[in-house]
Design an enzyme around this catalytic site. Sequence first.
Site, PDB file in Angstrom:
ATOM      1  N   GLY A  51      29.089  45.823 -49.032  1.00 22.39           N
ATOM      2  CA  GLY A  51      28.900  44.522 -48.864  1.00 22.39           C
ATOM      3  C   GLY A  51      28.566  43.857 -50.029  1.00 22.39           C
ATOM      4  O   GLY A  51      27.881  42.363 -50.361  1.00 22.39           O
TER       5      GLY A  51
ATOM      6  N   CYS B 242      36.709  32.719 -18.409  1.00 22.08           N
ATOM      7  CA  CYS B 242      37.674  32.502 -19.020  1.00 22.08           C
ATOM      8  C   CYS B 242      38.478  31.441 -17.437  1.00 22.08           C
ATOM      9  O   CYS B 242      38.503  32.509 -16.350  1.00 22.08           O
ATOM     10  CB  CYS B 242      38.583  33.366 -19.341  1.00 22.08           C
ATOM     11  SG  CYS B 242      40.657  33.302 -19.926  1.00 22.08           S
TER      12      CYS B 242
ATOM     13  N   CYS C  27      41.601  34.431 -17.083  1.00 18.61           N
ATOM     14  CA  CYS C  27      41.126  36.153 -16.441  1.00 18.61           C
ATOM     15  C   CYS C  27      40.530  35.938 -16.192  1.00 18.61           C
ATOM     16  O   CYS C  27      39.957  37.332 -15.673  1.00 18.61           O
ATOM     17  CB  CYS C  27      42.041  36.646 -18.092  1.00 18.61           C
ATOM     18  SG  CYS C  27      40.239  36.740 -19.070  1.00 18.61           S
TER      19      CYS C  27
ATOM     20  N   CYS D 213      40.421  32.990 -23.128  1.00 17.71           N
ATOM     21  CA  CYS D 213      39.668  34.170 -24.713  1.00 17.71           C
ATOM     22  C   CYS D 213      39.623  33.262 -25.548  1.00 17.71           C
ATOM     23  O   CYS D 213      41.098  32.934 -25.148  1.00 17.71           O
ATOM     24  CB  CYS D 213      40.400  34.818 -23.816  1.00 17.71           C
ATOM     25  SG  CYS D 213      39.676  35.489 -22.234  1.00 17.71           S
TER      26      CYS D 213
ATOM     27  N   CYS E 294      43.326  37.930 -23.025  1.00 22.36           N
ATOM     28  CA  CYS E 294      43.558  37.533 -22.086  1.00 22.36           C
ATOM     29  C   CYS E 294      44.926  37.647 -21.216  1.00 22.36           C
ATOM     30  O   CYS E 294      44.799  38.327 -19.894  1.00 22.36           O
ATOM     31  CB  CYS E 294      43.448  36.452 -22.723  1.00 22.36           C
ATOM     32  SG  CYS E 294      43.363  35.154 -21.233  1.00 22.36           S
TER      33      CYS E 294
END
Lengths: 200, 283
Positions: free
Chosen positions: B29, B238, B241, B263, B269
Amino acid sequence: MQANTLSGGFADPATQSAHAFRSVMEAMARPGTLRDIEGAAPPAPVSPAMGAVLLTLCDTETPIYLAGDMDCDAVRAWLSFHTGAPFVGPAHCMFAVGKWDALVPLAVYPIGTSEYPDRSATLIVECDALVTSGATLTGPGIKDHAALSLPEVEAFQANRRLFPLGLDFIFTCGERLAALPRSTEVSRSSVPARAHAGAS
Amino acid sequence: MTEYNFAYLDEQTKRMIRRAILKGLAIPGYQVPFASREMPMPYGWGTGGVQVSAAVLTPKDTFKVIDQGADDTTNAVSIRTFFQRTAGVATTTATSDATVIQTRHRIPEEPLHEGQILVYQVPIPEPLRFLEPRESETRKMHSLEEYGLMHVKLYEDISRHGHIATSYAYPVKVEGRYVMDPSPIPKFDNPKLGDMAAIQLFGAGREQRIYALPPYTQVVSLDFEDHPFEASKADHPCGMCGATDSYLDELIIDDLGGRMFVCSDTDYCEARQAAGHKGKDAA
């Protein structure tokens, strides 16, 4: 200058150092795992693994401290030719190289500053054996816990208490390496609970 | 000599980047400064991610690039071709086949596995930058763990909007120490940052910073007890899909206000459609 000073480097530096770096990075990202690393043939007492790490990470911008019997003409000449790295004392080094007994005490190495903790030394420790048993490791990069044959425990616990300051370690033996970043908790006992500090 | 060095960058530059990556992994980080190079593409097009990818790629890798989840946008195609030409790596669009995935602003839907590396393109690596423009001050704030200002910002979101309105680049705390900008991924992706099996590397070219998350690192999205973090997405399946668990893009499909949700992860997808899943807008 001896002939073996000029040999023993990477035959194909770009791709061999890329493979070597992946080994070092995977080791640093997953403490307690062993990685193969090859391609270097340095003069004794530097192992092939340590030689490859040095060829991969060192150049004219990285002062190196050679500890104990690493500080010999053959090693100095080989590193100078292949990396151009300057040699310095432990207080100003970016990389320290040697056996554990020659590298300690750890208090002499730069541990970074609170604003720049990355300005700290990385110790490359040559080991007689390197196996995934011994001290128990927990922390970032470790799913539950891991184990690594460390030369001792207290020094790494003290180093962890300095976090985010501290030293990072790469252990080399033959053509294998492992690593221990400052973030890893080291304990002697079997399975400690992982500290989840500061979760908000 | 007509060829570039392997992966375009010279070896000394790669060593410098590699040293920064190792320190980044050792201090999860924390933003490690590095001497970012000019790349043959403008800042803002992923020069940080490209430099990190160049430093980690080996000739044996299989490389995938996504831009907001899509493999087929200009940015993704050009970076993929760049490393195909300069590093000779195999390329793929399948998430599970890739060993190195460079991403702009998404984490793939399919969980990543050990041995994979996810490289993020980061525009502004400093999470405190819009609250405190001076680098000297934000560096001090990180060193003192002084993150109260970030909580004030999230609190002001709540007082103004009734909820935390930050929806992307949502700040996280890493291992209880550093507050980190996860790059402009939607906050839907934030829960995937922690405990991921893959290595995550972040490169900011213009801002000259590299940071990292090792695998299985604790990453917590900042929140409040009474306003807990919520990973949100458009409340639709979606259209192509039918997936209900993926992050969606909203597409305007005519000038009568018609729209559809698909998506954002094109590989996810397409794989679902190939497996026979069909959404309501699929032809």
